[in-house]
Each structure stands twice: as structure tokens, then as C-alpha cells.
Design a protein around this motif. Sequence first.
Motif, PDB file in Angstrom:
ATOM      1  N   ALA A   1      -8.753 -41.214  50.403  1.00 27.71           N
ATOM      2  CA  ALA A   1     -10.036 -41.150  51.099  1.00 27.71           C
ATOM      3  C   ALA A   1     -10.542 -42.558  51.424  1.00 27.71           C
ATOM      4  CB  ALA A   1     -11.059 -40.411  50.250  1.00 27.71           C
TER       5      ALA A   1
ATOM      6  N   VAL B   1     -15.138 -35.674  55.268  1.00 22.16           N
ATOM      7  CA  VAL B   1     -15.610 -35.077  54.024  1.00 22.16           C
ATOM      8  C   VAL B   1     -17.131 -35.038  53.988  1.00 22.16           C
ATOM      9  CG1 VAL B   1     -15.608 -35.342  51.502  1.00 22.16           C
ATOM     10  CG2 VAL B   1     -13.533 -35.847  52.824  1.00 22.16           C
ATOM     11  N   SER B   2     -17.761 -36.134  54.436  1.00 23.13           N
ATOM     12  CA  SER B   2     -19.223 -36.183  54.480  1.00 23.13           C
ATOM     13  C   SER B   2     -19.661 -37.177  55.550  1.00 23.13           C
ATOM     14  CB  SER B   2     -19.811 -36.572  53.120  1.00 23.13           C
ATOM     15  OG  SER B   2     -19.427 -37.888  52.776  1.00 23.13           O
TER      16      SER B   2
ATOM     17  N   TRP C   1     -13.925 -40.043  54.884  1.00 24.45           N
ATOM     18  CA  TRP C   1     -12.835 -39.345  55.568  1.00 24.45           C
ATOM     19  C   TRP C   1     -11.668 -39.180  54.620  1.00 24.45           C
ATOM     20  CZ3 TRP C   1     -12.832 -37.403  60.519  1.00 24.45           C
ATOM     21  CH2 TRP C   1     -13.928 -37.741  61.313  1.00 24.45           C
ATOM     22  N   GLU C   2     -10.911 -38.104  54.788  1.00 22.90           N
ATOM     23  CA  GLU C   2      -9.724 -37.886  53.961  1.00 22.90           C
ATOM     24  C   GLU C   2      -8.711 -39.010  54.144  1.00 22.90           C
ATOM     25  OE1 GLU C   2      -8.258 -33.997  54.913  1.00 22.90           O
ATOM     26  OE2 GLU C   2      -9.966 -33.001  53.975  1.00 22.90           O
TER      27      GLU C   2
ATOM     28  N   TYR D   1     -14.959 -40.092  44.429  1.00 20.62           N
ATOM     29  CA  TYR D   1     -15.926 -39.374  45.251  1.00 20.62           C
ATOM     30  C   TYR D   1     -16.186 -38.027  44.589  1.00 20.62           C
ATOM     31  CZ  TYR D   1     -18.048 -36.732  48.999  1.00 20.62           C
ATOM     32  OH  TYR D   1     -18.900 -35.953  49.721  1.00 20.62           O
TER      33      TYR D   1
END
Length: 96
Positions: free
Chosen positions: A2, A35-36, A52-53, A89
Motif C-alpha cells: 500500500a 483504499v481511502s 492505494w493498494e 494501515y
Amino acid sequence: MAIFVHAVLPGATTDQYDALNAKLQETPDMFDGCVSHACAPTDDGLEIFDVWETEQQMNAFGERMMPIAAAEGFPVTEAAPRVLRVHNYWAPGAAG
């Protein structure tokens, strides 16, 4: 692995952001790997904070997003976002 992305967008307004975001929401799979996301207004513009992944997924998003942003008249900055590898995270209350 991530990544955390911090983008500073001087001169951008929340109205411009809202219009661009609405347009992006119409595009299938636009946010694959995100992801967010958070957008915060500042005295000078906006700041974007994403997880992000993978960096590849973030880059793919950017390649698709930039032409849409330009067509919507969103201010474009030459400054690249700051990208950091995430060590840890978690979201309170989320499983895992």
C-alpha cells in the motif's frame, strides 16, 4: 504494498472538486485499488490524501483522471504528489 499519496492543489476549489468527483463517479472501475480518500480545503486550494493498494493502481487512476479533470477545467499543477510506502494501515471498527 500500500502507498499513501498526498497531493497539494493550489487554486482548486471545493466546487471544482465536487464537479470533477461527480464526473469521475460516472466512470466504471475508476477507483480500483483506492483504499481511502479524503479532500481538505486550505487557504490556498485543496489537499488530497489517499491510500492505494499499489502505486500502479494509483498511476492508472491518474492516467484516466487527468483528461477528465482537464476537460472539466480543473486547475492542473505541475507538482507531483508525494508518495510514501505505508508501514501500517487500519480503520477503527474494521475487521482484520
